[in-house]
Write a protein that holds these residues in place. Structure first.
Motif, PDB file in Angstrom:
ATOM      1  N   MET A   1      60.209   7.570  25.769  1.00  0.00           N
ATOM      2  CA  MET A   1      61.480   8.136  26.222  1.00  0.00           C
ATOM      3  C   MET A   1      61.414   9.654  26.097  1.00  0.00           C
ATOM      4  O   MET A   1      61.073  10.171  25.035  1.00  0.00           O
ATOM      5  CB  MET A   1      62.610   7.559  25.353  1.00  0.00           C
ATOM      6  N   PRO A   2      61.728  10.418  27.183  1.00  0.00           N
ATOM      7  CA  PRO A   2      61.650  11.883  27.131  1.00  0.00           C
ATOM      8  C   PRO A   2      62.696  12.466  26.194  1.00  0.00           C
ATOM      9  O   PRO A   2      63.768  11.922  26.020  1.00  0.00           O
ATOM     10  CB  PRO A   2      61.893  12.315  28.573  1.00  0.00           C
ATOM     11  N   SER A   3      62.353  13.607  25.624  1.00  0.00           N
ATOM     12  CA  SER A   3      63.268  14.299  24.709  1.00  0.00           C
ATOM     13  C   SER A   3      64.455  14.865  25.494  1.00  0.00           C
ATOM     14  O   SER A   3      64.302  15.370  26.591  1.00  0.00           O
ATOM     15  CB  SER A   3      62.520  15.437  24.012  1.00  0.00           C
ATOM     16  N   THR A   4      65.637  14.768  24.890  1.00  0.00           N
ATOM     17  CA  THR A   4      66.836  15.312  25.528  1.00  0.00           C
ATOM     18  C   THR A   4      67.272  16.620  24.883  1.00  0.00           C
ATOM     19  O   THR A   4      68.308  17.163  25.222  1.00  0.00           O
ATOM     20  CB  THR A   4      68.001  14.302  25.450  1.00  0.00           C
ATOM     21  N   SER A   5      66.477  17.106  23.919  1.00  0.00           N
ATOM     22  CA  SER A   5      66.858  18.367  23.280  1.00  0.00           C
ATOM     23  C   SER A   5      66.627  19.519  24.249  1.00  0.00           C
ATOM     24  O   SER A   5      65.698  19.500  25.050  1.00  0.00           O
ATOM     25  CB  SER A   5      66.054  18.588  22.002  1.00  0.00           C
ATOM     26  N   PRO A   6      67.501  20.544  24.192  1.00  0.00           N
ATOM     27  CA  PRO A   6      67.364  21.676  25.105  1.00  0.00           C
ATOM     28  C   PRO A   6      66.046  22.421  24.869  1.00  0.00           C
ATOM     29  O   PRO A   6      65.491  22.384  23.776  1.00  0.00           O
ATOM     30  CB  PRO A   6      68.561  22.562  24.783  1.00  0.00           C
ATOM     31  N   THR A   7      65.575  23.077  25.895  1.00  0.00           N
ATOM     32  CA  THR A   7      64.347  23.858  25.794  1.00  0.00           C
ATOM     33  C   THR A   7      64.531  24.964  24.771  1.00  0.00           C
ATOM     34  O   THR A   7      65.573  25.617  24.724  1.00  0.00           O
ATOM     35  CB  THR A   7      64.023  24.487  27.165  1.00  0.00           C
ATOM     36  N   LEU A   8      63.505  25.159  23.966  1.00  0.00           N
ATOM     37  CA  LEU A   8      63.551  26.223  22.970  1.00  0.00           C
ATOM     38  C   LEU A   8      63.288  27.554  23.662  1.00  0.00           C
ATOM     39  O   LEU A   8      62.227  27.777  24.232  1.00  0.00           O
ATOM     40  CB  LEU A   8      62.507  25.978  21.874  1.00  0.00           C
ATOM     41  N   THR A   9      64.276  28.409  23.628  1.00  0.00           N
ATOM     42  CA  THR A   9      64.162  29.739  24.237  1.00  0.00           C
ATOM     43  C   THR A   9      64.358  30.801  23.167  1.00  0.00           C
ATOM     44  O   THR A   9      64.879  30.521  22.075  1.00  0.00           O
ATOM     45  CB  THR A   9      65.239  29.942  25.321  1.00  0.00           C
ATOM     46  N   ALA A  10      63.958  32.013  23.496  1.00  0.00           N
ATOM     47  CA  ALA A  10      64.170  33.128  22.564  1.00  0.00           C
ATOM     48  C   ALA A  10      65.651  33.278  22.252  1.00  0.00           C
ATOM     49  O   ALA A  10      66.039  33.510  21.094  1.00  0.00           O
ATOM     50  CB  ALA A  10      63.600  34.413  23.153  1.00  0.00           C
ATOM     51  N   GLU A  11      66.502  33.110  23.267  1.00  0.00           N
ATOM     52  CA  GLU A  11      67.954  33.259  23.062  1.00  0.00           C
ATOM     53  C   GLU A  11      68.486  32.211  22.080  1.00  0.00           C
ATOM     54  O   GLU A  11      69.291  32.531  21.205  1.00  0.00           O
ATOM     55  CB  GLU A  11      68.678  33.188  24.404  1.00  0.00           C
ATOM     56  N   ARG A  12      68.040  30.958  22.223  1.00  0.00           N
ATOM     57  CA  ARG A  12      68.470  29.914  21.283  1.00  0.00           C
ATOM     58  C   ARG A  12      68.014  30.229  19.867  1.00  0.00           C
ATOM     59  O   ARG A  12      68.753  30.012  18.895  1.00  0.00           O
ATOM     60  CB  ARG A  12      67.922  28.537  21.701  1.00  0.00           C
ATOM     61  N   ILE A  13      66.811  30.745  19.752  1.00  0.00           N
ATOM     62  CA  ILE A  13      66.297  31.113  18.424  1.00  0.00           C
ATOM     63  C   ILE A  13      67.139  32.234  17.825  1.00  0.00           C
ATOM     64  O   ILE A  13      67.492  32.198  16.642  1.00  0.00           O
ATOM     65  CB  ILE A  13      64.807  31.518  18.506  1.00  0.00           C
ATOM     66  N   LEU A  14      67.496  33.224  18.640  1.00  0.00           N
ATOM     67  CA  LEU A  14      68.300  34.342  18.137  1.00  0.00           C
ATOM     68  C   LEU A  14      69.696  33.874  17.725  1.00  0.00           C
ATOM     69  O   LEU A  14      70.229  34.333  16.704  1.00  0.00           O
ATOM     70  CB  LEU A  14      68.378  35.450  19.185  1.00  0.00           C
ATOM     71  N   GLU A  15      70.285  32.972  18.492  1.00  0.00           N
ATOM     72  CA  GLU A  15      71.596  32.424  18.119  1.00  0.00           C
ATOM     73  C   GLU A  15      71.509  31.692  16.779  1.00  0.00           C
ATOM     74  O   GLU A  15      72.370  31.869  15.906  1.00  0.00           O
ATOM     75  CB  GLU A  15      72.095  31.463  19.199  1.00  0.00           C
ATOM     76  N   ALA A  16      70.476  30.875  16.626  1.00  0.00           N
ATOM     77  CA  ALA A  16      70.302  30.138  15.366  1.00  0.00           C
ATOM     78  C   ALA A  16      70.032  31.096  14.212  1.00  0.00           C
ATOM     79  O   ALA A  16      70.543  30.911  13.097  1.00  0.00           O
ATOM     80  CB  ALA A  16      69.159  29.130  15.502  1.00  0.00           C
ATOM     81  N   THR A  17      69.250  32.125  14.469  1.00  0.00           N
ATOM     82  CA  THR A  17      68.946  33.113  13.428  1.00  0.00           C
ATOM     83  C   THR A  17      70.221  33.794  12.950  1.00  0.00           C
ATOM     84  O   THR A  17      70.419  34.000  11.747  1.00  0.00           O
ATOM     85  CB  THR A  17      67.942  34.162  13.956  1.00  0.00           C
ATOM     86  N   GLU A  18      71.095  34.117  13.884  1.00  0.00           N
ATOM     87  CA  GLU A  18      72.357  34.751  13.512  1.00  0.00           C
ATOM     88  C   GLU A  18      73.173  33.836  12.600  1.00  0.00           C
ATOM     89  O   GLU A  18      73.747  34.277  11.608  1.00  0.00           O
ATOM     90  CB  GLU A  18      73.142  35.109  14.774  1.00  0.00           C
ATOM     91  N   GLU A  19      73.211  32.550  12.926  1.00  0.00           N
ATOM     92  CA  GLU A  19      73.942  31.586  12.086  1.00  0.00           C
ATOM     93  C   GLU A  19      73.311  31.471  10.702  1.00  0.00           C
ATOM     94  O   GLU A  19      74.011  31.431   9.684  1.00  0.00           O
ATOM     95  CB  GLU A  19      73.977  30.204  12.750  1.00  0.00           C
TER      96      GLU A  19
END
Length: 198
Positions: free
Chosen positions: A1-19
């Motif tokens: 079954m393919p993964s449904t998690s969103p693609t890991l992007t630099a922007e997602r990493i930066l948002e998570a880093t801020e949190e």
């Protein structure tokens, strides 16, 4: 079954880093914490940002760029008179810094530490962007005959430095003081009088 998690992007990493920074602060936040928040391995984060320092630099730049982008709209409104734009630009800078300091004090404190760590690169670029915007406004004022300045870039840096108290994070405690808005308005009036063509 393919993964449904969103693609890991630099922007997602930066948002998570801020949190993560908001939660743990700069001293305790790690790349592993960021990876855990994203549900990925820390190696996945390092594929986007080679080092912890690079990640911190990128998240600091992103935070500072929010202010730069807002102010660019005011600076770029060349159809409006330069004096109004300069007054609005300085007021918007002060308001943006106050919002950052008071709406999210934990993150503001974190970024105050991070900007100290990255002062030679990210902060210098941020200041260059801001003084570049001011230079464009002052130059427009000189070209339209509203301002007098032998060198618009020198005048812009002088205006920026003269207003440090209202945008430099080191002065954040003063921004809640009664009368600070009156002090700001008085200084802007004085600066504009100095720039006006006589």
């Amino acid at each position: 079954m393919p993964s449904t998690s969103p693609t890991l992007t630099a922007e997602r990493i930066l948002e998570a880093t801020e949190e993560v920074l908001r939660r743990h602060g700069p001293a305790k936040a790690t790349v592993v914490d960021v990876a855990r928040a994203l549900g990925v391995s820390h190696g996945s984060v390092y594929r986007h940002f080679r080092t912890k320092a690079a990640l911190r630099e990128a998240v600091t730049k992103r935070w500072l760029d929010r202010t730069t982008g807002l102010l660019a709209e005011i600076a770029g409104a060349s159809g409006r008179d330069a004096e109004t734009r300069l007054r609005e630009w300085l007021a918007a800078l002060f308001a943006a810094k106050r919002r950052k300091a008071f709406d999210d004090p934990e993150l503001f404190a974190t970024y105050s530490v991070l900007t100290t760590e990255t002062a030679e690169t990210v902060v210098s670029e941020h200041i260059a962007d801001l003084t570049g915007q001011l230079t464009a406004i002052v130059r427009d004022g000189v070209e339209s005959g509203v301002f007098t300045a032998a060198d618009p870039a020198v005048a812009a840096v002088a205006v920026f430095r003269a207003t440090d108290r209202f945008h430099d994070p080191h002065y954040a405690r003063e921004w809640e003081r009664p009368g600070v808005q009156d002090d700001f308005d008085a200084l802007v009036d004085l600066l504009l009088r100095g720039l006006r063509t006589r």
